[in-house]
Each structure stands twice: as structure tokens, then as C-alpha cells.
Design a protein around this motif. Structure first.
Motif, PDB file in Angstrom:
ATOM      1  N   ALA A 102       0.820  -1.207   0.000  1.00  8.13           N
ATOM      2  CA  ALA A 102       0.000   0.000   0.000  1.00  8.13           C
ATOM      3  C   ALA A 102       0.857   1.261   0.000  1.00  8.13           C
ATOM      4  CB  ALA A 102      -0.923   0.002   1.218  1.00  8.13           C
ATOM      5  N   ALA A 103       2.045   1.177   0.624  1.00  8.90           N
ATOM      6  CA  ALA A 103       2.957   2.321   0.639  1.00  8.90           C
ATOM      7  C   ALA A 103       3.643   2.507  -0.707  1.00  8.90           C
ATOM      8  CB  ALA A 103       3.995   2.145   1.739  1.00  8.90           C
ATOM      9  N   GLY A 104       3.566   1.505  -1.572  1.00  6.88           N
ATOM     10  CA  GLY A 104       4.183   1.610  -2.902  1.00  6.88           C
ATOM     11  C   GLY A 104       5.668   1.368  -2.913  1.00  6.88           C
ATOM     12  N   HIS A 105       6.198   0.758  -1.860  1.00  5.83           N
ATOM     13  CA  HIS A 105       7.642   0.514  -1.785  1.00  5.83           C
ATOM     14  C   HIS A 105       7.950  -0.884  -2.317  1.00  5.83           C
ATOM     15  CE1 HIS A 105       7.813   3.718   1.638  1.00  5.83           C
ATOM     16  NE2 HIS A 105       7.673   4.248   0.431  1.00  5.83           N
ATOM     17  N   MET A 106       7.830  -1.015  -3.636  1.00  3.72           N
ATOM     18  CA  MET A 106       7.994  -2.320  -4.273  1.00  3.72           C
ATOM     19  C   MET A 106       9.421  -2.826  -4.212  1.00  3.72           C
ATOM     20  SD  MET A 106       5.179  -3.545  -5.099  1.00  3.72           S
ATOM     21  CE  MET A 106       5.916  -4.937  -5.954  1.00  3.72           C
ATOM     22  N   GLY A 107      10.379  -1.936  -3.983  1.00 10.36           N
ATOM     23  CA  GLY A 107      11.768  -2.386  -3.867  1.00 10.36           C
ATOM     24  C   GLY A 107      11.933  -3.390  -2.748  1.00 10.36           C
ATOM     25  N   VAL A 108      11.210  -3.203  -1.641  1.00  8.21           N
ATOM     26  CA  VAL A 108      11.272  -4.143  -0.518  1.00  8.21           C
ATOM     27  C   VAL A 108      10.703  -5.495  -0.931  1.00  8.21           C
ATOM     28  CG1 VAL A 108      10.537  -4.564   1.862  1.00  8.21           C
ATOM     29  CG2 VAL A 108      11.075  -2.233   1.124  1.00  8.21           C
ATOM     30  N   ILE A 109       9.566  -5.487  -1.616  1.00  6.49           N
ATOM     31  CA  ILE A 109       8.923  -6.739  -2.033  1.00  6.49           C
ATOM     32  C   ILE A 109       9.782  -7.478  -3.057  1.00  6.49           C
ATOM     33  CG2 ILE A 109       6.835  -7.761  -2.987  1.00  6.49           C
ATOM     34  CD1 ILE A 109       6.413  -6.301  -0.330  1.00  6.49           C
ATOM     35  N   VAL A 110      10.310  -6.736  -4.022  1.00  4.98           N
ATOM     36  CA  VAL A 110      11.139  -7.369  -5.060  1.00  4.98           C
ATOM     37  C   VAL A 110      12.404  -7.971  -4.445  1.00  4.98           C
ATOM     38  CG1 VAL A 110      12.539  -6.913  -7.112  1.00  4.98           C
ATOM     39  CG2 VAL A 110      10.268  -5.908  -6.922  1.00  4.98           C
ATOM     40  N   GLN A 111      13.029  -7.239  -3.515  1.00  6.05           N
ATOM     41  CA  GLN A 111      14.233  -7.769  -2.882  1.00  6.05           C
ATOM     42  C   GLN A 111      13.913  -8.998  -2.037  1.00  6.05           C
ATOM     43  OE1 GLN A 111      17.667  -6.773  -3.250  1.00  6.05           O
ATOM     44  NE2 GLN A 111      17.566  -8.843  -2.431  1.00  6.05           N
ATOM     45  N   LEU A 112      12.744  -8.996  -1.397  1.00  2.28           N
ATOM     46  CA  LEU A 112      12.323 -10.160  -0.628  1.00  2.28           C
ATOM     47  C   LEU A 112      12.166 -11.374  -1.546  1.00  2.28           C
ATOM     48  CD1 LEU A 112      11.539 -10.829   2.324  1.00  2.28           C
ATOM     49  CD2 LEU A 112       9.168 -10.399   1.689  1.00  2.28           C
ATOM     50  N   ALA A 113      11.582 -11.151  -2.718  1.00  2.57           N
ATOM     51  CA  ALA A 113      11.433 -12.246  -3.685  1.00  2.57           C
ATOM     52  C   ALA A 113      12.787 -12.711  -4.201  1.00  2.57           C
ATOM     53  CB  ALA A 113      10.548 -11.790  -4.846  1.00  2.57           C
ATOM     54  N   ASP A 114      13.681 -11.771  -4.468  1.00  2.00           N
ATOM     55  CA  ASP A 114      15.031 -12.140  -4.919  1.00  2.00           C
ATOM     56  C   ASP A 114      15.747 -13.002  -3.885  1.00  2.00           C
ATOM     57  OD1 ASP A 114      15.106 -11.041  -7.436  1.00  2.00           O
ATOM     58  OD2 ASP A 114      15.818  -9.087  -6.763  1.00  2.00           O
ATOM     59  N   SER A 115      15.621 -12.622  -2.622  1.00  2.00           N
ATOM     60  CA  SER A 115      16.297 -13.375  -1.558  1.00  2.00           C
ATOM     61  C   SER A 115      15.673 -14.745  -1.364  1.00  2.00           C
ATOM     62  CB  SER A 115      16.249 -12.579  -0.246  1.00  2.00           C
ATOM     63  OG  SER A 115      16.929 -11.341  -0.379  1.00  2.00           O
ATOM     64  N   CYS A 116      14.364 -14.863  -1.623  1.00  2.00           N
ATOM     65  CA  CYS A 116      13.685 -16.157  -1.466  1.00  2.00           C
ATOM     66  C   CYS A 116      14.145 -17.187  -2.495  1.00  2.00           C
ATOM     67  CB  CYS A 116      12.174 -15.973  -1.571  1.00  2.00           C
ATOM     68  SG  CYS A 116      11.399 -15.422  -0.034  1.00  2.00           S
ATOM     69  N   VAL A 117      14.800 -16.742  -3.547  1.00  2.00           N
ATOM     70  CA  VAL A 117      15.324 -17.687  -4.543  1.00  2.00           C
ATOM     71  C   VAL A 117      16.259 -18.684  -3.873  1.00  2.00           C
ATOM     72  CG1 VAL A 117      16.739 -17.900  -6.629  1.00  2.00           C
ATOM     73  CG2 VAL A 117      15.057 -16.069  -6.445  1.00  2.00           C
ATOM     74  N   GLN A 118      16.976 -18.248  -2.823  1.00  2.00           N
ATOM     75  CA  GLN A 118      17.898 -19.126  -2.103  1.00  2.00           C
ATOM     76  C   GLN A 118      17.205 -19.927  -1.005  1.00  2.00           C
ATOM     77  OE1 GLN A 118      21.698 -17.251  -1.006  1.00  2.00           O
ATOM     78  NE2 GLN A 118      21.082 -15.435  -2.164  1.00  2.00           N
ATOM     79  N   TRP A 119      15.929 -19.647  -0.739  1.00  2.00           N
ATOM     80  CA  TRP A 119      15.201 -20.333   0.333  1.00  2.00           C
ATOM     81  C   TRP A 119      13.924 -20.938  -0.262  1.00  2.00           C
ATOM     82  CZ3 TRP A 119      17.329 -20.728   5.170  1.00  2.00           C
ATOM     83  CH2 TRP A 119      18.430 -19.917   5.428  1.00  2.00           C
ATOM     84  N   GLU A 120      14.069 -22.134  -0.798  1.00  2.00           N
ATOM     85  CA  GLU A 120      12.960 -22.790  -1.511  1.00  2.00           C
ATOM     86  C   GLU A 120      11.737 -22.968  -0.621  1.00  2.00           C
ATOM     87  OE1 GLU A 120      12.116 -27.126  -3.546  1.00  2.00           O
ATOM     88  OE2 GLU A 120      14.157 -26.333  -3.566  1.00  2.00           O
ATOM     89  N   GLU A 121      11.951 -23.233   0.694  1.00  2.00           N
ATOM     90  CA  GLU A 121      10.820 -23.499   1.585  1.00  2.00           C
ATOM     91  C   GLU A 121       9.958 -22.266   1.829  1.00  2.00           C
ATOM     92  OE1 GLU A 121      14.442 -22.837   4.330  1.00  2.00           O
ATOM     93  OE2 GLU A 121      13.987 -23.588   2.326  1.00  2.00           O
ATOM     94  N   GLN A 147       9.358 -19.918  -0.698  1.00  2.00           N
ATOM     95  CA  GLN A 147       8.855 -19.412  -1.976  1.00  2.00           C
ATOM     96  C   GLN A 147       7.337 -19.533  -2.074  1.00  2.00           C
ATOM     97  OE1 GLN A 147      11.062 -21.495  -5.002  1.00  2.00           O
ATOM     98  NE2 GLN A 147      13.030 -20.611  -4.359  1.00  2.00           N
ATOM     99  N   GLY A 148       6.810 -20.686  -1.695  1.00  2.00           N
ATOM    100  CA  GLY A 148       5.366 -20.890  -1.775  1.00  2.00           C
ATOM    101  C   GLY A 148       4.600 -19.947  -0.867  1.00  2.00           C
ATOM    102  N   GLN A 149       5.139 -19.704   0.333  1.00  2.00           N
ATOM    103  CA  GLN A 149       4.473 -18.803   1.271  1.00  2.00           C
ATOM    104  C   GLN A 149       4.406 -17.380   0.724  1.00  2.00           C
ATOM    105  OE1 GLN A 149       6.242 -18.805   5.183  1.00  2.00           O
ATOM    106  NE2 GLN A 149       5.001 -17.063   5.885  1.00  2.00           N
ATOM    107  N   LEU A 150       5.519 -16.914   0.135  1.00  2.00           N
ATOM    108  CA  LEU A 150       5.525 -15.572  -0.425  1.00  2.00           C
ATOM    109  C   LEU A 150       4.545 -15.445  -1.590  1.00  2.00           C
ATOM    110  CD1 LEU A 150       6.624 -12.706  -0.659  1.00  2.00           C
ATOM    111  CD2 LEU A 150       8.493 -13.599  -2.083  1.00  2.00           C
ATOM    112  N   LEU A 151       4.545 -16.446  -2.483  1.00  2.00           N
ATOM    113  CA  LEU A 151       3.640 -16.393  -3.632  1.00  2.00           C
ATOM    114  C   LEU A 151       2.182 -16.412  -3.184  1.00  2.00           C
ATOM    115  CD1 LEU A 151       3.250 -16.345  -6.660  1.00  2.00           C
ATOM    116  CD2 LEU A 151       3.479 -18.831  -6.693  1.00  2.00           C
TER     117      LEU A 151
END
Length: 603
Positions: free
Chosen positions: A378-397, A399-403
Motif C-alpha cells: 500500500a505504501a508503494g515501496h515495491m523495492g522491498v517486495i522485489v528484494q524479498l522475492a530475490d532473496s527467497c530464490v535461495q530459500w525454496e521453503e 517461496q510458496g508462502q511468499l507467492l
């Protein structure tokens, strides 16, 4: 694309401090030299001479002897009034062009005159809008000297005249160390200190280029170039670093000084890791020692400050595991969501998420940020969300929760049939109700693809790296051929289409390519679509390539006359496809076998 998404004001300041008392202020005209009116201007005849020298340098030299003689003659004219020439705008530009052609001894002699007998004049030259550029250009010649001396024997190096250049660099370093606050708080002097810091550490940034009219400044961090620095530079760097550490209070409250300390941390992280560890601990210790409200960490205040937040970002980037853990546990735990929705503090949160992605600490950061995911969106700070997704690439367990949380946040998780609409929602960063209108019938999601945005593209590209991508691929296959064409020809969307097609299996890729049939010519004629088509071609099977070629070949006149499609025609060998198809098939089969062989070896 690893930097923060949201843009911040690149120049939130105009000088050092608000009441800079003359620091960073510039007079119009020539030769103010940091003290307004302290020296006379360069006379008109000399200005004309150096302008002609600059024109001659642009023409170049046919012979080495001619170049050497020309440089020597010009430096003879400079001798005796180096400071006056360096602080004149025409003289400064000419010297910057001339110094890369000069020998190390010549550069050293120029620095010697600029600094004076005691070296105290270095400050006047450094804190001048023209002279500072000359000093930086002179410092950048040291790697050339280092390369030459590394090829010589010790006796030859001692007998040479290059020692004067090393001595002058050390003299400048000494002056900067003694008068560090005056240098680092000055707009122009701070840039000299930053170049000096890189030089003492044995790595240099690419030279700052002037922005061309109508051009866009690059936001990517320039790569550093390493070189073998003289042994005497190491102790000088340490002295300068410890001196800057003592002036942390200045760097914290002054944006110009903060950039100097950030440059020092970058160099030490690359070249002097032990010294870097000492610096980061010292800076964090100072910030944590300052008074604040009871029960509130002082770092939370500094994270929301324009100047200091950038310094803390750099500290997070270069910190070791122990310091990252202490930062989180002692200062940031329980505050990440509040920081992530702040217009300034969200950038350090992005750096923290990236820095801890290789450590178990990431699980704590992930859990905390997931609790406030919708607030961050809602704040429009997509950089935080995108970086969270990038970091989840190394944590397979995770990935499903974030999606799943993203599907819920965009209101397309339930019923499951709505999940096929997730791709347009992610790309536009709009919820289902906003994108498709209020209360559509189940499965009634027919709306032309639109509103593709940069941040949405980055999010989908990150999600495309997850192990389980079926939701995204199903949504992609649900798009109409016209929507696929829109996606492929869009500046941001083309990267998404390429990432998803390349991540699919051969069977899944075939389904997507069949949906694209009838659109290949338009893709090939698009600036962005042609790149997608070339990337797909590189990994396509022979039968898939043959299908693409059969559609493109009849449009020879259109493709060969288009500025983008003509490259596709040549790379795909479509002339041979039409006239010597057997040879074309044989060549493509061989290329496919080579690709498979190398992929098996790499795996």
C-alpha cells in the motif's frame, strides 16, 4: 537490477552544511580558488593559448615523438603558474586532457607545484570547482606508473623519476588527514578525497563522464578497477581511515562528508577487510551511543535521515555476519515493517534483506516483513517486495508462502480459478477488483493487457526464478495472442515474457510458442520483441525453430527493411532456410546438439 527500486532525490543538498559559511559556494568567473578574489584571473592571451592546445589534443598525434614534445612544451608554459591555470575553466579542461599523455615525473612535478613547498596549497586547488578536477585527473595517472614500475627491476625503479609522483600523493594524503574536516565538508574537495581514498586502496572508479545533452545518467554502480598500489599507500590509507572514523559525527550529519565515508567503506571492504570491520563497528558504536527516547534505538532515527540512511545502507552492505546479527537483534527487530513503509528508511531494509539472504537470520527478517506485506504494498515501496522475492530464490521453503501471500494481497487467491489472472495483476500492481472492475463473473477476466509497470515487471522476473512456477506459467498461457504480443513488445513486459519462456520446459515452451503463432513478424519488427525472439531462438528445439522460420520467411521484404527485424533475419539464417533448407536443418541440428552437450557438462 539489484539496486533499490524507488528513486530518491540524487542531490538533496547544494553544499556541505546549511550554514556552510562559504563552503561549496562558487563565484562566477575564473580563478576564485576557494577564496573569493584571492588570486587574479588567467589573462585573455593565455586562455586563448590553452583553448588552442585543447583543440590540438582532440586531433591526436601521428608519432610518439611529436606527442612527447608537445606535452613538454605545454607543461613548460604551465610551470610557475600551475595553480592559476588549474583553477581557470579553460586551463582546467586542457590539463585534464593533457595529463593522460604526460609521464609520471611530469604529473608529479605538476602536483608538486600545485601543493607548494609544504603541501598546504593542495587545499586551495582541491576546493576549487576547476582545480579539483585537475587533481583528480593527476591522481588517476598513478596506476600507469604502478604498471611501469612493476615491470622494472628495483634498481631501475629507484633510478627513475617516478618517485616524485608517489611522494606527492603521500603529501596530499598527509594534508587531507591534517585538515580532514575542511576537505570532506567541501563540495569539490570531497570528490578529491574520494578519488584519493580509492587510489590509496589500489582500486579506481571509471572516470566521471560529462552527461551528453538529452542523455540519461546511469544509475548502475560503476565497477572498480584494481591495480598494484605502492607499499607506502597502505599505511597512508589506514591513517586516513582512522582520521575519518574520529570525524564520524561530521559524516553522519553532512551528506557530502557521508559520501566520503561510504567510498572509504567500499575500498576497505574490497581491499582491507580487517580495517573495514574496525570502521563498521566504530561507526555503529558511535550511532548507538547517541541519546534517544527511552527504549528507542538511535539507529531508528538515523535510518529515516536522508544523509545518514545512505551511510547505514553502505554499512549493511559491507558488514560481516556478526555485525548484521547485532544490528538486527539490538536495533531493528520488531521495527522492519515500520521502516519498510517509510519513504527513506525502506532502502536500508532492502539492503538488509539482500545482505542476510545467505544466513539463517533471513528467516527472521522474512517472517517479520511478511506480517506487513500488504502495508508495504500500500505504501508503494515495491523495492522491498522485489528484494524479498530475490532473496527467497535461495530459500525454496519460503517461496510458496511468499507467492500465496502475494496472491491474497492482489485478491486472486480464491477461488483457484482466479489465479490464472495473477500475471496481469502483478504486472500492473493492481488488485483484481481494480483491474477487472467490481464483481466480475467467475472466470470472466477478459480485458486487454495494459498498465504494465517497471516494478511489476521486476517482481514477476524474481518470481520466475522460483522452483514452482506453474501459477505464473498457467497465467501466461491464459493470455490471448494479442496480449502476448503486447507483453513481448513492451519495454518492461518483454523481460517478463523472456524470463517465463526461458524458464519453462521444452513442452511448456512449445505451448507458449504455439500461442504466439501469427505474431512473430510483429515481434521481430519491435525493438523489444526482437530481443525476446532472439533469446527464445537460442534455446528452442529444431522443430520449434522450424515453425518460427516458416512464419517469418514469407515476409522477407518486411523483415529485411526493418531496422530491428533485419538482424533477426540474418541471425536466424532465413535466406538459407528458403533456398537451402537441408543445410539449414543440418546446421540447426548441430547447434542444438552442441547446446545440449555443453548444458550436460555444466550440470
Amino acid at each position: 537490477m539489484t539496486e533499490g527500486t524507488e528513486e530518491r532525490n540524487p542531490r538533496p543538498w547544494k553544499g556541505g552544511e546549511k550554514n556552510g559559511k562559504g563552503r561549496g559556494k562558487e563565484e562566477r568567473g575564473r580563478g576564485h580558488g576557494g577564496e573569493a578574489g584571492a588570486r587574479s584571473r588567467l589573462d585573455a592571451m593565455s586562455v586563448g593559448y590553452f583553448r588552442r592546445v585543447g583543440d590540438r589534443l582532440k586531433e591526436g598525434f601521428a608519432e610518439e615523438e611529436e606527442k612527447v614534445l608537445f606535452v613538454e612544451n605545454v607543461l613548460t608554459e604551465v610551470r610557475g603558474r600551475a595553480l592559476l591555470v588549474a583553477t581557470d575553466i579553460t586551463g582546467s579542461i586542457t590539463l585534464q586532457q593533457l595529463l593522460p599523455l604526460a609521464g609520471p615525473s611530469q604529473v608529479g612535478e605538476l602536483l608538486s607545484e600545485l601543493g607548494g613547498a609544504s603541501g598546504k596549497q593542495f587545499r586551495a586547488a582541491s576546493c576549487d570547482r576547476c582545480g579539483g578536477h585537475v587533481l583528480e585527473a593527476a591522481l588517476r595517472q598513478v596506476p600507469r606508473w604502478a604498471e611501469q614500475t612493476s615491470e622494472d627491476t628495483p634498481e631501475e625503479a629507484e633510478a627513475g623519476h617516478c618517485g616524485i609522483l608517489e611522494a606527492q600523493v603521500l603529501a596530499l594524503s598527509q594534508v587531507v588527514t591534517e585538515e580532514v574536516e575542511e576537505f570532506i565538508t567541501h563540495t569539490h574537495g570531497s570528490h578529491v578525497v574520494r578519488t584519493l581514498t580509492h587510489l590509496l586502496g589500489g582500486c579506481l572508479e571509471p572516470e566521471r563522464s560529462r552527461t551528453q545533452p538529452g542523455g540519461k545518467a546511469q544509475k548502475i554502480t560503476p565497477p572498480l578497477t584494481d591495480f598494484e598500489a605502492p607499499a607506502s599507500f597502505g599505511p597512508a590509507l589506514r591513517r586516513l581511515a582512522l582520521c575519518l572514523l574520529e570525524h564520524t559525527h561530521t559524516c553522519v550529519r553532512n551528506a557530502v562528508s557521508s559520501a566520503v565515508l561510504q567510498a572509504l567503506l567500499t575500498v576497505c571492504h574490497r581491499k582491507r577487510p580487517i580495517l573495514c570491520k574496525k570502521l563498521t563497528k566504530g561507526i555503529v558504536g558511535y550511532l548507538a551511543s547517541l541519546s534517544s527516547a527511552p527504549g528507542v534505538s538511535p539507529l531508528l532515527v538515523f535510518l529515516k535521515d536522508q544523509a545518514c540512511s545512505r551511510l547505514i545502507e553502505k554499512i549493511i552492505q559491507v558488514s560481516h555476519k556478526g555485525l548484521l546479527r547485532d544490528l538486527y537483534k539490538s536495533h531493528l527487530r520488531g521495527q522492519l515493517v515500520n521502516l519498510a513503509v517509510h519513504p527513506i528508511a525502506n532502502f536500508p531494509v532492502q539492503r538488509l534483506t539482500a545482505a542476510c539472504s545467505s544466513y539463517k537470520m533471513f528467516l527472521l527478517v522474512f517472517k517479520e516483513l511478511m506480517e506487513g506485506l500488504e502495508a508495504i504494498l500500500a505504501a508503494g515501496h515495491m523495492g522491498v517486495i522485489v528484494q524479498l522475492a530475490d532473496s527467497c530464490v535461495q530459500w525454496e521453503e519460503k517461496q510458496g508462502q511468499l507467492l500465496q501471500c502475494l496472491l491474497e494481497a492482489f485478491h486472486c487467491a480464491d477461488p483457484p480459478s482466479l489465479q490464472t489472472s495473477c500475471l496481469p495483476l502483478f504486472l500492473s500492481l493492481l488488485t483484481h477488483e481494480v483491474y477487472y472492475g467490481q464483481g466480475p463473473a467467475e472466470g470472466d477476466t477478459q480485458r486487454p493487457l495494459s498498465d504494465i509497470c517497471y516494478n511489476g515487471s521486476r517482481l514477476v522476473q524474481s518470481l520466475a526464478k522460483f522452483k514452482e512456477r506453474s501459477v505464473l506459467l498457467n497465467s501466461l498461457r491464459a493470455l490471448s495472442p494479442a496480449d502476448l504480443l503486447t507483453l513481448g513488445t513492451d519495454q518492461s513486459g518483454s523481460h517478463v515474457l523472456q524470463a517465463l519462456v526461458l524458464s519453462a520446459s521444452d513442452k511448456g515452451r512449445g505451448k507458449i510458442l504455439r500461442r504466439l503463432e501469427g505474431q512473430y513478424v510483429q515481434l521481430a519488427c519491435s525493438r523489444f520483441g526482437s530481443r525476446v525472439l532472439e533469446a527464445v531462438w537460442a534455446i528452442a528445439t529444431v522443430s520449434q525453430k522450424q515453425g518460427i522460420a516458416q512464419e517469418l520467411a514469407p515476409s522477407e521484404s518486411v523483415l529485411r527493411s526493418d531496422q530491428f527485424a533485419r538482424h533477426v533475419w540474418g541471425k536466424f539464417g532465413l535466406t538459407h532456410f528458403g533456398k537451402r533448407r537441408g543445410q539449414w536443418l543440418e546446421f540447426q541440428t548441430g547447434q542444438s546438439k552442441k547446446r545440449k552437450m555443453f548444458s550436460d557438462i555444466l550440470e
